[in-house]
Design a protein around this motif. Structure first.
Motif, PDB file in Angstrom:
ATOM      1  N   ASP A 291       0.832  -1.211   0.000  1.00  0.00           N
ATOM      2  CA  ASP A 291       0.000   0.000   0.000  1.00  0.00           C
ATOM      3  C   ASP A 291       0.862   1.254   0.000  1.00  0.00           C
ATOM      4  O   ASP A 291       0.637   2.190   0.764  1.00  0.00           O
ATOM      5  CB  ASP A 291      -0.961  -0.008   1.195  1.00  0.00           C
ATOM      6  CG  ASP A 291      -2.034  -1.078   1.060  1.00  0.00           C
ATOM      7  OD1 ASP A 291      -2.579  -1.218  -0.051  1.00  0.00           O
ATOM      8  OD2 ASP A 291      -2.315  -1.772   2.050  1.00  0.00           O
TER       9      ASP A 291
ATOM     10  N   THR B 173      -1.102  -3.395  -4.002  1.00  0.00           N
ATOM     11  CA  THR B 173      -1.807  -2.140  -4.281  1.00  0.00           C
ATOM     12  C   THR B 173      -3.232  -2.436  -4.758  1.00  0.00           C
ATOM     13  O   THR B 173      -3.509  -3.546  -5.226  1.00  0.00           O
ATOM     14  CB  THR B 173      -1.028  -1.327  -5.342  1.00  0.00           C
ATOM     15  OG1 THR B 173      -1.565  -0.001  -5.443  1.00  0.00           O
ATOM     16  CG2 THR B 173      -1.056  -1.990  -6.705  1.00  0.00           C
TER      17      THR B 173
ATOM     18  N   GLU C 148       0.696   3.475  -4.761  1.00  0.00           N
ATOM     19  CA  GLU C 148      -0.439   4.306  -5.175  1.00  0.00           C
ATOM     20  C   GLU C 148      -0.386   5.716  -4.580  1.00  0.00           C
ATOM     21  O   GLU C 148      -1.144   6.598  -4.967  1.00  0.00           O
ATOM     22  CB  GLU C 148      -1.778   3.632  -4.823  1.00  0.00           C
ATOM     23  CG  GLU C 148      -2.040   3.473  -3.350  1.00  0.00           C
ATOM     24  CD  GLU C 148      -1.497   2.179  -2.753  1.00  0.00           C
ATOM     25  OE1 GLU C 148      -1.949   1.847  -1.641  1.00  0.00           O
ATOM     26  OE2 GLU C 148      -0.654   1.506  -3.371  1.00  0.00           O
TER      27      GLU C 148
END
Length: 186
Positions: A54, A83, A57
């Motif tokens: 994560d 992601t 992005e």
């Protein structure tokens, strides 16, 4: 980091927020750099594994970051990227709800396309980004979205998300999370 430590890895972390970095240091006893990946890159070289969970992005220039990571990896190292999949069934349904409601149903769209996300990937665009940064993709997996992971949804919404993820493997776009593992090309 704690999970990697418990699996026997020596870990190093990177965190832009000093308070979060201090908490990670306290919990793990590991070195946690407080740095901005985009402007400063990854401190050190010859990492066996770089895990971006994560992260990508949130980056303005993911290609520059991926190139920097490639230079920081050991020759037989691996990059793990996790992601959201913006071609997923959940993302498609959220966009449809927004369009059909003329913007009145914003919750699902706001959750998926939150303002902190600045780059949006599909399986194909993430693969192309990795290849452009001179990585060879080894593994691609679509992971079920778990709304309880961060208390992102509850009640009917969580049930609807779970139902969508149950059928998503057989529909175009697939599940909501992409997991890719790649090796650097030298």
């Amino acid at each position: 980091m704690q999970m990697a430590q418990s699996a026997g890895f020596a870990v190093t972390g990177i965190e832009i927020n000093e308070m979060v970095a201090a908490r990670a240091r306290q919990r793990t006893g590991a070195k946690v750099f407080t740095t901005n990946l985009e402007s400063e890159g990854i401190p050190g070289t010859d990492y066996d594994i770089v895990a971006m969970l994560d992260v990508i992005e949130h980056v303005q220039d993911p290609l520059a970051l991926l190139r920097c990571i490639r230079e920081s990896l050991a020759s037989d190292g691996r990059l793990v990227v996790f992601t959201p999949n913006h071609d997923s069934v959940i993302a498609r349904v959220a966009r449809k709800l927004d369009a059909l409601s003329f913007g009145r149903i914003r919750g699902p769209v706001d959750q998926i396309f939150e303002s902190f996300h600045v780059t949006f990937f599909t399986v194909e665009t993430l693969r192309k980004a990795l290849e452009a940064a001179r990585f060879k993709v080894q593994t691609v997996d679509l992971i079920r979205y778990a709304p309880e992971r961060r208390s992102e949804a509850s009640g009917f919404t969580a049930t609807a998300l779970r139902a969508l993820e149950t059928v998503s493997p057989v529909l175009p776009g697939g599940r909501f999370r992409i997991l890719m593992i790649a090796e650097p090309l030298h």
